[in-house]
Design a protein around this motif. Structure first.
Motif, mmCIF file in Angstrom:
data_model
loop_
_atom_site.group_PDB
_atom_site.id
_atom_site.type_symbol
_atom_site.label_atom_id
_atom_site.label_comp_id
_atom_site.label_asym_id
_atom_site.label_seq_id
_atom_site.Cartn_x
_atom_site.Cartn_y
_atom_site.Cartn_z
ATOM 1 N N ALA A 33 0.959 -1.252 0.227
ATOM 2 C CA ALA A 33 -0.459 -0.111 0.091
ATOM 3 C C ALA A 33 0.937 1.130 -0.032
ATOM 4 N N ASP A 34 2.153 1.514 0.340
ATOM 5 C CA ASP A 34 2.626 2.557 0.526
ATOM 6 C C ASP A 34 4.163 2.347 -1.471
ATOM 7 N N CYS A 35 3.844 1.598 -1.900
ATOM 8 C CA CYS A 35 4.500 1.818 -3.404
ATOM 9 C C CYS A 35 3.601 3.079 -4.519
ATOM 10 N N ALA A 36 2.126 3.114 -4.184
ATOM 11 C CA ALA A 36 1.995 4.259 -4.565
ATOM 12 C C ALA A 36 2.520 5.528 -5.014
ATOM 13 N N GLY A 37 2.362 5.987 -3.292
ATOM 14 C CA GLY A 37 3.274 7.496 -2.162
ATOM 15 C C GLY A 37 4.759 7.164 -3.360
ATOM 16 N N MET A 38 5.509 6.029 -2.874
ATOM 17 C CA MET A 38 6.660 5.537 -3.001
ATOM 18 C C MET A 38 7.187 5.873 -4.793
ATOM 19 N N GLN A 39 6.043 5.510 -5.541
ATOM 20 C CA GLN A 39 6.644 5.611 -7.160
ATOM 21 C C GLN A 39 6.341 6.930 -7.103
ATOM 22 N N ARG A 40 4.914 7.726 -6.703
ATOM 23 C CA ARG A 40 5.267 9.237 -6.681
ATOM 24 C C ARG A 40 6.550 10.520 -6.038
ATOM 25 N N ASP A 41 6.991 10.051 -5.233
ATOM 26 C CA ASP A 41 7.779 10.667 -4.902
ATOM 27 C C ASP A 41 9.427 9.667 -5.453
ATOM 28 N N LEU A 42 9.452 9.371 -6.032
ATOM 29 C CA LEU A 42 10.287 8.882 -6.340
ATOM 30 C C LEU A 42 11.406 9.830 -7.282
ATOM 31 N N PHE A 43 12.258 10.579 -6.614
ATOM 32 C CA PHE A 43 13.640 11.468 -7.054
ATOM 33 C C PHE A 43 13.949 11.869 -6.655
ATOM 34 N N GLY A 44 14.968 10.434 -5.952
ATOM 35 C CA GLY A 44 16.876 9.843 -5.801
ATOM 36 C C GLY A 44 16.345 9.114 -4.305
ATOM 37 N N ILE A 45 15.508 9.103 -3.438
ATOM 38 C CA ILE A 45 15.621 8.347 -2.351
ATOM 39 C C ILE A 45 14.324 6.957 -2.429
ATOM 40 N N VAL A 46 14.647 6.129 -2.390
ATOM 41 C CA VAL A 46 13.039 5.130 -2.920
ATOM 42 C C VAL A 46 12.633 4.906 -1.918
ATOM 43 N N VAL A 47 13.218 4.767 -0.888
ATOM 44 C CA VAL A 47 12.964 4.401 0.896
ATOM 45 C C VAL A 47 14.361 4.571 1.384
ATOM 46 N N SER A 48 13.455 4.690 2.705
ATOM 47 C CA SER A 48 14.526 4.831 3.862
ATOM 48 C C SER A 48 13.933 4.034 5.343
ATOM 49 N N GLY A 49 15.208 3.958 5.991
ATOM 50 C CA GLY A 49 14.688 3.871 7.618
ATOM 51 C C GLY A 49 14.147 1.689 7.997
ATOM 52 N N LEU A 50 15.398 1.021 6.865
ATOM 53 C CA LEU A 50 15.144 -0.052 6.650
ATOM 54 C C LEU A 50 16.488 -1.094 7.424
ATOM 55 N N SER A 51 16.631 -2.298 8.150
ATOM 56 C CA SER A 51 17.375 -2.279 8.515
ATOM 57 C C SER A 51 18.573 -2.756 7.088
ATOM 58 N N PHE A 52 18.899 -3.428 6.963
ATOM 59 C CA PHE A 52 20.467 -3.759 6.406
ATOM 60 C C PHE A 52 20.006 -4.964 5.769
ATOM 61 N N GLU A 53 19.957 -5.723 5.906
ATOM 62 C CA GLU A 53 18.608 -7.220 5.626
ATOM 63 C C GLU A 53 18.035 -6.589 4.275
ATOM 64 N N GLU A 54 17.009 -5.571 5.554
ATOM 65 C CA GLU A 54 16.088 -5.530 4.139
ATOM 66 C C GLU A 54 16.294 -4.789 3.182
ATOM 67 N N LEU A 231 6.205 18.234 -0.809
ATOM 68 C CA LEU A 231 7.519 18.362 -0.744
ATOM 69 C C LEU A 231 8.767 17.787 -0.147
ATOM 70 N N ARG A 232 8.606 16.732 0.672
ATOM 71 C CA ARG A 232 9.027 15.857 0.612
ATOM 72 C C ARG A 232 10.213 15.368 -0.563
ATOM 73 N N SER A 233 9.253 15.510 -1.637
ATOM 74 C CA SER A 233 9.928 14.467 -2.499
ATOM 75 C C SER A 233 11.050 16.032 -3.190
ATOM 76 N N TYR A 234 10.647 16.984 -3.099
ATOM 77 C CA TYR A 234 11.631 18.480 -3.277
ATOM 78 C C TYR A 234 12.821 18.198 -2.449
ATOM 79 N N GLU A 235 12.523 17.733 -1.349
ATOM 80 C CA GLU A 235 13.531 18.252 -0.260
ATOM 81 C C GLU A 235 14.961 16.750 -0.583
ATOM 82 N N GLU A 236 13.737 15.580 -0.333
ATOM 83 C CA GLU A 236 14.526 14.068 -1.046
ATOM 84 C C GLU A 236 15.566 14.534 -1.992
#
Length: 249
Positions: A33-54, A231-236
């Motif tokens: 469910a997060d992928c729609a927003g993730m794909q919309r805000d794809l401006f350099g940083i795909v996702v943050s806050g993951l463990s190294f394994e993930e 604003l998030r996509s702009y700053e990321e």
């Protein structure tokens, strides 16, 4: 515990939502469910806050979809300074001259200018409206309808144009913005949100000050159709650029 981000290799990369959702199955903390927003805000940083394994599992799954990424510790991605608001921008031979809303002027040498970002974006903002409603009061003598003002909250997309100047000395970040109810001045000329041609002209002038890798992608766009969706996509995107500049240095 350290957390990690997936960064795009290039801002030109694209991936469709379905492929992103399929790859997200490799990272349990990334919901489809997060992928729609993730794909919309794809401006350099795909996702943050993951463990190294993930992060590495998600990276491998995205690679199978033809989307290459870099795994980077969140602590290595620069955090942006708070902005000092300015309203007027003037260009001198070896300096930028800024003036704030109460007339205070500062001259900043171009040799200290690190990065310029800017462009059109959309912000999601809350808006409060008052409407007349009806309150029902019951008594032994019957019921009574009393007109009563009711406060309603709603969110709306608010267009904006902004410029951010980053310097190696304090204050490190200066910002000018234009919205429906505000303006900025560039080279002595007032710019409003409806002045699209003038805003694009200012963007072209600012592009020439620094090398291409020290100018945000939004400043290089020649129209208003590809606005940042948030604003998030702009700053990321700015943080993505800063990480690349830091890695090269």
């Amino acid at each position: 515990m350290s957390t990690f981000s997936l960064l795009q290799v290039s801002l030109d990369q694209t991936i469709d939502r379905e492929s992103l959702e399929e790859a997200s199955d490799a990272a349990p903390s990334v919901a489809r469910a997060d992928c729609a927003g993730m794909q919309r805000d794809l401006f350099g940083i795909v996702v943050s806050g993951l463990s190294f394994e993930e992060a590495t599992a998600f990276q491998a799954a995205l690679k199978l979809q033809g989307f290459a990424t870099d795994v980077v510790a969140d602590s290595e991605i620069p955090v942006l300074h708070e902005a000092f608001t300015i309203q007027r921008i003037d260009l001198a031979k070896d300096a930028l001259i800024f003036t704030d809303t109460i007339g205070r002027e500062q001259s900043r040498p171009l040799e200290e200018l690190v990065f310029i970002a800017g462009g059109f974006l959309t912000q999601r903002k809350s808006k409060t409206e008052w409407k007349m409603g009806v309150r029902h009061i019951s008594s032994s003598n019957g019921s009574l309808d009393i007109p009563t003002p009711e406060r309603q909250h709603k969110e709306e997309n608010v267009p904006e144009f902004r410029l951010d100047f980053f310097f190696s000395s304090s204050p490190n970040r200066l910002r000018a913005s234009v919205s429906a109810d505000s303006m900025m001045f560039f080279r002595g000329r007032p710019l409003r949100l409806r002045d699209t041609a003038l805003l694009l002209g200012a963007m072209m002038d600012l592009q020439e000050i620094l090398p291409p890798d020290r100018v945000g992608a939004g400043l290089k766009r020649s129209d208003t159709k590809n606005a940042y969706p948030s604003l998030r996509s702009y700053e990321e995107e700015i943080r993505w650029h800063f990480h690349r500049l830091k890695s090269r240095a």
